[in-house]
Structure formats: structure tokens, C-alpha cells
Design a protein around this motif. Structure first.
Motif, PDB file in Angstrom:
ATOM      1  N   LYS A   1     -10.015 -67.249  40.401  1.00 27.96           N
ATOM      2  CA  LYS A   1      -9.609 -66.359  41.533  1.00 27.96           C
ATOM      3  C   LYS A   1      -8.611 -65.701  41.107  1.00 27.96           C
ATOM      4  CE  LYS A   1     -11.761 -67.377  45.770  1.00 27.96           C
ATOM      5  NZ  LYS A   1     -11.842 -67.555  47.331  1.00 27.96           N
ATOM      6  N   LYS A   2      -7.689 -65.990  40.171  1.00 28.96           N
ATOM      7  CA  LYS A   2      -6.816 -65.145  39.656  1.00 28.96           C
ATOM      8  C   LYS A   2      -7.371 -63.889  38.731  1.00 28.96           C
ATOM      9  CE  LYS A   2      -3.318 -68.569  38.983  1.00 28.96           C
ATOM     10  NZ  LYS A   2      -2.059 -67.897  39.839  1.00 28.96           N
ATOM     11  N   ALA A   3      -8.338 -63.995  38.300  1.00 29.79           N
ATOM     12  CA  ALA A   3      -9.093 -62.972  37.622  1.00 29.79           C
ATOM     13  C   ALA A   3      -9.655 -61.796  38.768  1.00 29.79           C
ATOM     14  CB  ALA A   3     -10.452 -63.386  37.197  1.00 29.79           C
ATOM     15  N   ALA A   4      -9.386 -61.897  40.065  1.00 26.00           N
ATOM     16  CA  ALA A   4      -9.555 -60.880  40.997  1.00 26.00           C
ATOM     17  C   ALA A   4      -8.545 -60.077  40.610  1.00 26.00           C
ATOM     18  CB  ALA A   4      -9.482 -61.508  42.344  1.00 26.00           C
ATOM     19  N   LYS A   5      -7.463 -60.013  40.033  1.00 29.01           N
ATOM     20  CA  LYS A   5      -6.454 -59.251  39.630  1.00 29.01           C
ATOM     21  C   LYS A   5      -7.044 -58.244  38.540  1.00 29.01           C
ATOM     22  CE  LYS A   5      -2.785 -62.219  41.331  1.00 29.01           C
ATOM     23  NZ  LYS A   5      -1.597 -62.678  41.029  1.00 29.01           N
ATOM     24  N   LEU A   6      -7.761 -58.706  37.744  1.00 33.38           N
ATOM     25  CA  LEU A   6      -8.204 -57.797  36.666  1.00 33.38           C
ATOM     26  C   LEU A   6      -9.275 -56.607  37.166  1.00 33.38           C
ATOM     27  CD1 LEU A   6      -9.186 -60.728  34.386  1.00 33.38           C
ATOM     28  CD2 LEU A   6      -7.144 -59.194  34.089  1.00 33.38           C
ATOM     29  N   PRO A   7      -9.196 -55.725  36.589  1.00 35.02           N
ATOM     30  CA  PRO A   7     -10.199 -54.469  36.817  1.00 35.02           C
ATOM     31  C   PRO A   7     -11.665 -55.023  37.183  1.00 35.02           C
ATOM     32  CG  PRO A   7      -9.065 -53.912  34.814  1.00 35.02           C
ATOM     33  CD  PRO A   7      -8.724 -55.191  35.198  1.00 35.02           C
ATOM     34  N   LEU A   8     -12.143 -54.444  38.364  1.00 33.29           N
ATOM     35  CA  LEU A   8     -13.248 -54.814  39.049  1.00 33.29           C
ATOM     36  C   LEU A   8     -13.420 -56.317  39.635  1.00 33.29           C
ATOM     37  CD1 LEU A   8     -15.766 -52.801  36.832  1.00 33.29           C
ATOM     38  CD2 LEU A   8     -14.570 -52.328  38.972  1.00 33.29           C
ATOM     39  N   GLY A   9     -12.446 -57.150  39.150  1.00 34.64           N
ATOM     40  CA  GLY A   9     -12.388 -58.602  39.301  1.00 34.64           C
ATOM     41  C   GLY A   9     -12.440 -58.841  40.798  1.00 34.64           C
ATOM     42  N   ALA A  10     -11.752 -58.033  41.680  1.00 33.45           N
ATOM     43  CA  ALA A  10     -11.813 -58.110  43.318  1.00 33.45           C
ATOM     44  C   ALA A  10     -13.212 -58.211  43.699  1.00 33.45           C
ATOM     45  CB  ALA A  10     -11.010 -57.251  44.098  1.00 33.45           C
ATOM     46  N   ILE A  11     -14.112 -57.370  43.053  1.00 30.00           N
ATOM     47  CA  ILE A  11     -15.513 -57.246  43.537  1.00 30.00           C
ATOM     48  C   ILE A  11     -16.246 -58.381  43.416  1.00 30.00           C
ATOM     49  CG2 ILE A  11     -17.800 -56.186  43.474  1.00 30.00           C
ATOM     50  CD1 ILE A  11     -15.965 -53.415  42.839  1.00 30.00           C
ATOM     51  N   ILE A  12     -15.895 -59.085  42.228  1.00 29.31           N
ATOM     52  CA  ILE A  12     -16.794 -60.379  41.829  1.00 29.31           C
ATOM     53  C   ILE A  12     -16.224 -61.416  42.875  1.00 29.31           C
ATOM     54  CG2 ILE A  12     -17.147 -61.921  40.375  1.00 29.31           C
ATOM     55  CD1 ILE A  12     -17.095 -59.656  38.261  1.00 29.31           C
ATOM     56  N   ALA A  13     -14.930 -61.481  43.036  1.00 26.20           N
ATOM     57  CA  ALA A  13     -14.387 -62.610  43.646  1.00 26.20           C
ATOM     58  C   ALA A  13     -14.900 -62.372  45.156  1.00 26.20           C
ATOM     59  CB  ALA A  13     -12.998 -62.638  43.876  1.00 26.20           C
ATOM     60  N   THR A  14     -14.939 -61.233  45.825  1.00 26.42           N
ATOM     61  CA  THR A  14     -15.523 -61.089  47.053  1.00 26.42           C
ATOM     62  C   THR A  14     -16.977 -61.352  47.150  1.00 26.42           C
ATOM     63  OG1 THR A  14     -13.727 -59.269  47.426  1.00 26.42           O
ATOM     64  CG2 THR A  14     -15.637 -59.425  49.028  1.00 26.42           C
ATOM     65  N   LEU A  15     -17.698 -60.990  46.307  1.00 24.39           N
ATOM     66  CA  LEU A  15     -19.049 -61.365  46.469  1.00 24.39           C
ATOM     67  C   LEU A  15     -19.456 -62.986  46.147  1.00 24.39           C
ATOM     68  CD1 LEU A  15     -21.803 -59.881  46.784  1.00 24.39           C
ATOM     69  CD2 LEU A  15     -21.920 -59.587  44.161  1.00 24.39           C
ATOM     70  N   LEU A  16     -18.754 -63.586  45.497  1.00 26.74           N
ATOM     71  CA  LEU A  16     -18.682 -65.044  45.500  1.00 26.74           C
ATOM     72  C   LEU A  16     -18.461 -65.583  46.712  1.00 26.74           C
ATOM     73  CD1 LEU A  16     -17.652 -65.698  41.802  1.00 26.74           C
ATOM     74  CD2 LEU A  16     -19.657 -66.141  42.525  1.00 26.74           C
ATOM     75  N   ASP A  17     -17.402 -65.127  47.231  1.00 24.87           N
ATOM     76  CA  ASP A  17     -17.009 -65.817  48.543  1.00 24.87           C
ATOM     77  C   ASP A  17     -18.122 -65.571  49.663  1.00 24.87           C
ATOM     78  OD1 ASP A  17     -14.685 -66.738  47.737  1.00 24.87           O
ATOM     79  OD2 ASP A  17     -13.257 -65.119  48.539  1.00 24.87           O
ATOM     80  N   ALA A  18     -18.978 -64.495  49.359  1.00 17.48           N
ATOM     81  CA  ALA A  18     -19.888 -64.057  50.682  1.00 17.48           C
ATOM     82  C   ALA A  18     -20.992 -65.004  50.137  1.00 17.48           C
ATOM     83  CB  ALA A  18     -20.207 -62.593  50.654  1.00 17.48           C
TER      84      ALA A  18
END
Length: 591
Positions: free
Chosen positions: A439-456
């Protein structure tokens, strides 16, 4: 004499009561007016002011001048002096003055002892005590043995902080001639120690001078405060270098600096003129930029520009330069890379910057050039890496294996980050292979989109700092600041296939994405409408918001800039979503 009236007495005792003639002298002056007194000189200095309460007493024994000098004991004192030194301007009458106060100066000599000057100095509300010790009086008057050094001791307060300066300068002849002066001085603040050693060839221009300088302390912010810079605190520092001064040039040689966990070595060459030039070659074993990018509470560093602030790029046209920086390890926050290089060239307003890391697995090129009264930015990046290479925490690296491929091309025109991104054209693609998404990768470009989608899409029981991922693809074509997923977006886990589309507004960072899920089990039938979910992500790139719509995917009501990207989801992608097809391959194969 001009500017003063001197009174006094003098006597010589040659009686039988003394073995050698004894001379006694006492002089006094109520006031000396400096401009009048200095008018006797052929080139009087631009000093205004007066000296008050002057007194001189001396006693010596001897039959020859040499004996009198050898045995002389005396003291020259004053109650104080107030001076005004004019700045070096063509029109002295209109030039500003520096006020200097001198309290209780005392110049004392004892037989066989060095000459000593002590006084208190007040300059621009700063109070200092000064103690200077030279050599013997005979050495001074006979010129037989000129003083090789003058001991310097200064203490007091500067900007309400205690300060001490100690060391020596010399010889005296060099000081009087203002050339070839040796210096060895150290400065001590409560949180800063500095020193300078070397030779000043000329005090009016310093050309040819060579000195070694050093500074160290417990807190880097102490150095920044005295240099007029805002630097992060809580970091010990030690900086050393040699300075060589020439005609319109300064070479910083053998620079070695350690700040916190970072170090830096190399040479910097400065050339002064109508357009200054800077050339630097630097290396580092470890370079941690984290303290310079954020405050201690995690907020952006002071002075950080907002997206709408004009870029401070005027300096680009004021100098030329080149930088070659190599670091064995470079860290920024939770991420780090090995074998990092940075090359920059600035020439006539054109800035070309290129970086590489991880044995050229990562490379970024930035070009900035003036166009009319704006700036054109060209940004490109390509590379393949493993997320584990970037994770700084060694304990988490083994758990963060995730292959990533990144392609980026971007061109924008404007005077702010917002304007550059709002006018941008280009393309970005992020392809992720099978592994564990930290989840630290959420700080990388576009990483927050992937982290949010995985949580969903993942059950709560599977959510945590690491989530299993089989693949993900985010691709956007960018036109006039709008990034549209013309070929779709994809994600795959052990349980779900996910396809979607949408758009990003780079000017505002708003996002509008829609996704459809299909469970990966059954008989290979298209699962649309059968235990499937519609997911949409709104908000911003930094703070995405997600919701699940168990009914139908709604496009109506969407923002105009996102309509094209959302329509692709209906028209082209959802019919391709099945339980068995690889959604990532579906997106990557689309042209």
C-alpha cells in the motif's frame, strides 16, 4: 593639532636615587574630532565621528632609546568613541552610514609583555567584546622582528545568540598592507562551529586567495538560519571545502559534506560576469531528500509552490551551468533507488535534465524551454522495475515483489504546474504484473487508483498492507489536459476480473472512472448481470472516493470532460468482460 587640544606633563628623573634615568609621561584630551584630525593624511578615510575622554600614561627607564622601549609600561584609554563609516558610493553625502560605538578601549603594554588591545564594540545593535594581543613593543618599533601573528578573541551576542571568535591573523605587516594575510579563525555558536584557514592575498578583491573552510553542528537549521535559508532541522552536519578565488571566479574544491544520513563530495566552479556560470561534479554514497520535501509533521515543506503559483523560473535566464550528480543510493520518503544519476545542462534559458537509476531500469528526461512569455515542458519516462527495488524498508522488500512497466510522454505550455498540466498532450501507461501490492505504492503516480480499487473488490478479510494482484493496466491518452482511457483500464485478482474506463482532469486532479467486475468461476459464461458489480471512482488523484452500484452503471450526469472516456466502457469494453479472459491482455492488445 587639528580637531583636538592635548594637555599633559612629562618628567625625567636622573637623580642619584635611581640607577637609570626614569621618564614619566601623562597626556589627556577631552575630545578628538576625527575628520579634522585625519585631514593631515594625504588620503584620509571616509570616517566621521569623535573619540572622547582620551588619557595616556607611560613610564620607562633607560639611558638609550632601546632601553626606554624595552622597559616602557603604559596604557592608552578612552571613555568611548562614536564613528560613522560611509558606504563606498560616488556621492558620500547621500550614501548611508554605518554607526559604530566603541566603549572603554584600552591599549596596554608592560615591560617584556606583548601589546594588548581590549574594547567593547557596538555595531547595528550587536555588542561584542574584542581582545587583540600582538607582539612586543620593541618588535613593533624597531621592525627587527615584525609580529608574526596577532591573537584574536571576540565574544558577545549576534542576533541575541552567544558567539565566540578565536584564532590569529598575521603577520602585522601584511595586515597593514592589506595583502598576503594569513588567517586561522574559528567561530563558535551554541549550535554551530565554523572555521577558516589560509591566505588572503588582497583584502580589497581577494583574487588569488586560498582558504579552507569548515562548518559543523547538531542542527542543520542553525546553518540555514545564519545563511538566510530555510533548511530542515534535527540533522547533524559537517561541511568542509577549499575555496580558491580568482578574477571573477570561485572554485569550491574537495567539498565533503555529511548531513544526517546523506553525504556529498565533489567540486563546484563558479564564474561571475554578465551571466554567471556554474559547473558541479558531485558524488554521494547515500542521498536522502526526504527532509527537504516535507516538514516534520508530514506536510509539504515551507516554500512549496501550490499548483496555481507561478513557477519561479526567472533565474533560468540569469545563468548557465552544468551538473553531474551520481549517488549509490537515493531516497525519497518510503522509496529509494540504487545507482542514481542526474545530469543537467542549462544554456541560454534551455534546461535539459535526465536521470537514471537501477542500472538504467528507470530513466526520466525533462526539457524546459522558454516560448514567448511561457515555458514549454517536455517530460518522458520509460522503464521496467520491481516494486521491491523501490521499498526503502528492508523488512518489507521481500513481501513487495511486483513487476511494473511505465511509459510516459508529456508536453505542456504554461507558467504554473496547473497551466502546464492543463495544456498537456501525450500518453501514460502503467502495467503491473503478478505479485503483492504494497500500500505504500499508493504514493506513486496512479498508485492511489489501484489501491482504492483493490480495497473495493477485495473482501475486508483480505485487506491489509499487502494485497495479492495478478495484473493491472492503467493507460491514458492525454489531450489538452484531459487524460482519457481510450483503450480501457484493467485489474485482475484471484477472484475477479475488472474492466473500466474514464478520464482524469490533470489541471484540477479530478478523476471520473467506472469499472465492471466479473467473478472468475463458473462455466465461462459472460457474467454481466449475474452477481456482478458496477464500481465508480470519483474525487481527486490524491484523495479518490469509491462506491459500488449493484444496479446499472450510470453515465448520465457525468462531467463533460469525462464523457468520452466513460462511453468507451459501454460501447467497447463491457462486452469483452468474462470470467476467463485476461482483462489486462484485453486492454494491452487494443490499438
Amino acid at each position: 593639532m587639528p580637531g583636538t587640544t592635548i594637555t599633559g606633563t612629562a618628567s625625567v628623573d636622573t637623580s642619584a636615587a635611581v640607577t637609570l634615568p626614569t621618564m614619566t609621561l601623562s597626556l589627556a584630551a577631552e575630545r578628538i574630532d576625527l575628520p579634522q584630525a585625519l585631514s593631515l593624511l594625504s588620503e584620509p578615510p571616509a570616517i566621521d565621528g569623535s573619540v572622547n575622554g582620551i588619557a595616556f600614561s607611560a613610564k620607562a627607564r633607560g639611558a638609550t632609546p632601546a632601553q626606554l622601549i624595552e622597559t616602557l609600561a603604559g596604557e592608552l584609554t578612552a571613555t568611548g568613541a562614536r564613528l560613522r563609516l560611509a558606504a563606498r558610493e560616488a556621492n558620500h553625502q547621500s550614501a548611508p552610514f554605518t554607526e559604530i560605538g566603541i566603549d572603554q578601549p584600552s591599549l596596554r603594554v608592560k615591560a617584556g609583555q606583548p601589546v594588548r588591545l581590549r574594547t567593547k564594540l557596538l555595531v547595528e545593535q550587536q555588542r561584542l567584546s574584542i581582545d587583540l594581543t600582538g607582539g612586543g613593543l620593541a618588535d613593533l618599533l624597531t621592525q627587527a622582528r615584525p609580529w608574526p601573528t596577532i591573537k584574536v578573541g571576540i565574544s558577545g551576542e549576534l542576533d541575541d545568540e552567544a558567539v565566540e571568535i578565536s584564532g590569529h591573523v598575521g603577520p602585522l605587516g601584511a595586515l597593514l598592507k592589506a595583502r598576503d594575510l594569513g588567517i586561522d579563525l574559528s567561530l563558535q555558536y551554541p549550535d554551530l562551529t565554523a572555521s577558516v584557514q589560509g591566505m588572503l592575498t588582497a583584502l580589497d578583491h581577494f583574487n588569488g586567495s586560498k582558504v579552507a573552510v569548515a562548518a559543523s553542528g547538531r542542527n542543520l537549521s542553525a546553518l540555514g538560519r545564519r545563511a538566510g535559508l530555510e533548511l530542515p532541522g534535527d540533522q547533524r552536519f559537517d561541511i568542509r571545502a577549499g575555496l580558491a578565488v580568482g578574477a571573477r571566479r570561485l572554485n569550491i574544491q574537495a567539498l565533503t559534506a555529511s548531513v544526517g544520513d546523506s553525504d556529498l563530495r565533489g567540486d563546484i566552479r563558479l564564474r561571475f560576469g554578465d551571466k554567471p556560470q556554474i559547473a558541479a561534479t558531485l558524488t554521494a554514497r547515500a542521498l536522502d531528500l526526504t527532509p527537504y520535501l516535507a516538514r516534520g509533521n508530514g506536510e509539504p515543506a515551507r516554500g512549496t509552490l501550490s499548483r496555481s503559483d507561478p513557477l519561479p523560473l526567472a533565474w533560468i535566464n540569469t545563468l548557465d551551468g552544468a551538473l553531474d550528480l551520481r549517488a549509490d543510493h537515493l531516497r525519497v520518503g518510503d522509496f529509494g533507488v540504487d545507482d542514481a544519476t542526474l545530469s543537467a545542462i542549462l544554456d541560454d534559458g534551455y534546461l535539459h535534465l535526465s536521470t537514471e537509476a537501477g542500472q538504467e531500469r528507470l530513466n526520466l528526461t525533462l526539457v524546459l524551454r522558454p516560448i514567448a512569455n511561457q515555458w514549454q515542458l517536455d517530460l518522458s519516462h520509460s522503464g521496467k522495475l520491481d516494486l521491491a527495488w523501490l521499498i526503502e524498508d528492508e523488512r518489507l522488500r521481500a513481501l513487495s515483489r511486483l513487476p511494473i512497466a511505465i511509459e510516459l510522454r508529456l508536453r505542456g505550455l504554461g507558467n504554473s504546474v496547473e497551466a502546464l498540466l492543463g495544456s498537456a498532450n501525450g500518453r501514460i501507461e502503467l502495467a503491473i504484473g503478478a505479485g503483492r501490492f504494497n500500500k505504500k505504492a499508493a504514493k506513486l503516480p496512479l498508485g492511489a487508483i489501484i489501491a482504492t480499487l483493490l480495497d473495493a473488490v477485495n473482501p475486508l478479510s483480505q485487506q491489509g498492507p499487502f494485497q495479492e494482484l495478478q495484473c493491472a493496466v492503467l493507460q491514458f491518452d492525454i489531450a489538452d489536459g484531459i487524460a482519457t482511457s481510450n483503450r480501457g483500464l484493467a485489474l485482475r485478482t484471484a477472484a475477479l476480473n475488472v474492466l473500466g474506463s474514464g478520464a482524469l482532469n490533470l489541471r484540477t486532479e479530478q478523476i471520473r472512472l467506472r469499472f465492471k467486475t466479473a467473478k472468475r468461476h463458473g462455466f465461462g459464461l459472460n457474467l454481466l448481470g449475474i452477481a456482478d458489480k458496477f464500481i465508480y471512482i470519483n474525487g481527486t488523484l490524491r484523495k479518490p472516493h469509491i462506491a459500488v452500484d449493484p444496479g446499472q452503471l450510470l453515465i448520465e450526469g457525468g462531467m463533460a470532460w469525462a464523457t468520452v472516456g466513460l462511453s468507451i466502457l459501454y460501447d467497447q469494453l463491457l462486452t469483452r468482460l468474462t470470467a476467463f479472459n485476461d482483462p489486462c491482455e484485453t486492454v494491452l492488445r487494443r490499438k
